[in-house]
Design a protein around this motif. Structure first.
Motif, short mmCIF file in Angstrom:
data_model
loop_
_atom_site.label_atom_id
_atom_site.label_comp_id
_atom_site.label_asym_id
_atom_site.label_seq_id
_atom_site.Cartn_x
_atom_site.Cartn_y
_atom_site.Cartn_z
N ARG A 25 -26.04 11.63 6.02
CA ARG A 25 -25.01 12.06 6.95
C ARG A 25 -24.06 10.92 7.36
O ARG A 25 -22.83 11.09 7.29
N PRO A 26 -24.55 9.74 7.79
CA PRO A 26 -23.61 8.65 8.14
C PRO A 26 -22.75 8.23 6.95
O PRO A 26 -21.58 7.89 7.11
N TRP A 27 -23.33 8.24 5.77
CA TRP A 27 -22.57 7.86 4.57
C TRP A 27 -21.46 8.87 4.29
O TRP A 27 -20.34 8.50 3.94
N LEU A 28 -21.76 10.16 4.46
CA LEU A 28 -20.74 11.18 4.24
C LEU A 28 -19.66 11.14 5.32
O LEU A 28 -18.49 11.42 5.05
N VAL A 42 -11.52 11.06 2.85
CA VAL A 42 -11.46 12.28 3.66
C VAL A 42 -10.87 11.94 5.02
O VAL A 42 -11.24 10.92 5.61
N PRO A 43 -9.95 12.76 5.54
CA PRO A 43 -9.40 12.51 6.88
C PRO A 43 -10.50 12.41 7.93
O PRO A 43 -11.51 13.11 7.86
N THR A 44 -10.31 11.54 8.90
CA THR A 44 -11.35 11.26 9.89
C THR A 44 -11.79 12.51 10.64
O THR A 44 -12.99 12.71 10.89
N ARG A 51 -14.32 14.69 8.60
CA ARG A 51 -15.57 14.13 8.08
C ARG A 51 -16.81 14.77 8.69
O ARG A 51 -17.75 15.11 7.97
N PRO A 52 -16.91 14.95 10.02
CA PRO A 52 -18.11 15.61 10.57
C PRO A 52 -18.29 17.03 10.05
O PRO A 52 -19.42 17.46 9.76
N ALA A 53 -17.18 17.78 9.94
CA ALA A 53 -17.28 19.15 9.44
C ALA A 53 -17.73 19.18 7.99
O ALA A 53 -18.41 20.12 7.55
N LEU A 54 -17.36 18.15 7.22
CA LEU A 54 -17.79 18.08 5.83
C LEU A 54 -19.24 17.63 5.71
O LEU A 54 -20.00 18.15 4.88
N ALA A 55 -19.64 16.68 6.53
CA ALA A 55 -20.99 16.14 6.43
C ALA A 55 -22.05 17.14 6.86
O ALA A 55 -23.17 17.13 6.33
#
Length: 518
Positions: A206-209, A215-217, A220-224
């Protein structure tokens, strides 16, 4: 017959694992009665409906999602594509299919109370076992599902590893020979990997993703959130089953994790839809015809994923089959690396990494060593020469069985293809495409003449064969600095002697054992 070599599969060993030790020769057979086979008839009916409406590939895939590939006729190309892409688990009836089925049944049975839920869930589990058959992976899934469901309904908190251990112990108590079944081993290993490693892998990914630079900042959480578990599950299963892949097959699908990542969104709705359609086809056949076209499109999409991944460069790494001792060392080291340290504090990670490197290095050294392997399979003889990780094959027969044996030997020894291949058979090959797929160069007898005449040479770096006489199959075989005199039959021996064969060159004599000569 028993296996002609430990690297090859044999009918005797395969049947012995099933408890069959005796062969009966029958001179006359008369059928007195045919007992009813309602379960087999039901399986054939379900598979037949899918195959009739959507074709052999898409229909076979849909039928396998319901029944499992063990009881469904699937095209060999389809099986190979799913194996090469690391998606074989989608075709084999297993815990994934039962999880999808139980999830749907429990959701539908929510209004009926505890008794109704248990009755419907028990019926679904029984139907799954009935249709898929008592295969080890199916029995393991059924036992774990039943125990987990009973514990949940009783208000108890079941430990997943405890349920897995209890299920495996009960199965081996009932059928000890299941311990040697590859399906049982892969099922238990993959399930244990998901329980032990998938969670920590998800947290590590998760932190790496979330730090991906492309990817726009804000995205990133929604993608991870969905991507971390989607990557962790196939990665954990692949790591835990890797030693078994090496031990039994000698081939590792390198694109398994990306292929599973793309295929996962298709598998759940496709499996659930295939099961619902199969049930409707038995109860209301006209409705099935309306649901099959969209299911066929989804099945085609999954086929495209499997075939596309199988066609990628380096789709399969031909690692060769290592010895059991090397696999054990590799497994211990890998286990200490993928299991959370709190559970294995006695094996430091540097030592675990050293075990993995040692096992891999020693195996690679064995694969690169020069060698000559002679395998007699009934009337067939296969001679495989190896030099610096490459190989050449000489076969006394050109029949399809010899070609399959040559392919199995190449896979077991980590060879994707042979440098060259020679067929010492007066009969032409029944399937030339099979031999052409095995080697870059294939030579065979033509017009009654041997593949290589006197002075003719077939060579690749470090591997060479040269004809010694004009009208026989006598060969000078060179592997690195070693030279072998190959005399496949009596005619080759006599022709070599009549031609003045002497000891001027230091040879090691080798005779293919179709007609043994001392």
């Amino acid at each position: 017959p028993a296996a002609p070599h430990p690297l090859l599969a044999g009918p005797a060993e395969r049947l012995a694992r099933q408890g069959a030790w005796t062969r009966l020769r029958v001179e006359h057979l008369e059928v007195l009665a045919r007992p009813a086979t309602p379960i087999a008839d039901l399986r054939r009916r379900i598979a037949g409906q899918f195959l009739e409406h959507t074709g052999p590939e898409r229909g076979g895939l849909l039928a396998a999602l319901v029944l499992g590939s063990a009881v469904v006729p699937l095209p060999q190309d389809l099986r190979e594509a799913f194996r090469a892409s690391g998606l074989s688990h989608a075709l084999a009836a297993s815990g994934f299919h039962l999880t999808v089925l139980l999830g749907a049944v429990l959701a539908l049975a929510r209004p009926f109370g505890r008794a109704g839920r248990l009755l419907l869930a028990g019926g679904a589990i029984g139907l799954f076992l009935l249709l898929a058959g008592p295969q080890p992976s199916v029995v393991r899934a059924v036992l774990m599902g039943s125990l987990a469901l009973a514990a949940k309904e009783a208000g108890l908190r079941g430990r997943p590893l405890g349920l897995l251990g209890l299920s495996a112990a009960a199965m081996l108590l009932l059928r000890p020979h299941w311990l040697q079944d590859v399906g049982f081993q892969l099922s238990v290993a993959a399930t244990a990997g998901l329980m032990v490693t998938a969670g920590p892998l998800e947290e590590a990914l998760r932190p790496w993703l979330e730090a991906l630079p492309c990817v726009p900042t804000r995205l990133r959480p929604a993608l991870a959130t969905p991507l971390a578990p989607a990557l962790a599950v196939p990665l954990a299963a692949s790591l835990w089953t890797l030693p078994l892949q090496l031990l039994h097959f000698g081939v590792v699908p390198l694109w398994a994790v990306p292929a599973n990542l793309v295929a996962t969104p298709l598998l759940t709705p496709l499996t659930l839809g295939a099961m619902a359609t199969a049930l409707l086809g038995l109860v209301v056949p006209p409705v099935q015809g309306l649901l099959l076209p969209p299911l066929g499109w989804m099945a085609q999409a999954l086929l495209a994923v499997a075939q596309g991944a199988a066609a990628l460069p380096m789709a399969q790494w031909h690692s060769g089959r290592p010895s059991l001792l090397l696999v054990a060392l590799f497994s211990v080291g890998l286990l200490a690396l993928v299991v959370p340290r709190a559970r294995l504090p006695f094996l430091p990670r540097p030592l675990a990494l050293a075990l993995v490197v040692l096992a891999c290095g020693f195996h690679l050294q064995l694969l690169r060593a020069d060698g000559l392997l002679l395998v007699q399979d009934g009337p067939r003889a296969l001679l495989l020469a190896r030099h610096q990780g490459r190989g050449a094959l000489i076969s006394s027969r050109a029949d399809p069985q010899s070609c399959r044996r040559g392919q199995q030997l190449a896979t077991a020894l980590g060879l994707s293809r042979y440098d060259w291949l020679m067929l010492l058979d007066a009969e032409p090959a029944a399937d030339p495409a099979c031999w052409q797929a095995l080697a870059g160069v294939v030579v065979a007898e033509a017009d009654g003449l041997p593949p290589l005449g006197a002075g003719q040479r077939l060579a690749s770096p470090g591997l060479a064969a040269e004809g010694l006489t004009p009208a026989s199959q006598a060969l000078d075989l060179q592997i690195g600095r070693a030279r072998w005199l190959l005399l496949p039959n009596r005619q080759a021996l006599w022709s070599w002697r009549d031609g003045g064969g002497t000891g001027a060159v230091s040879y090691t004599h080798l005779t293919l054992p179709t007609k043994r000569i001392v």
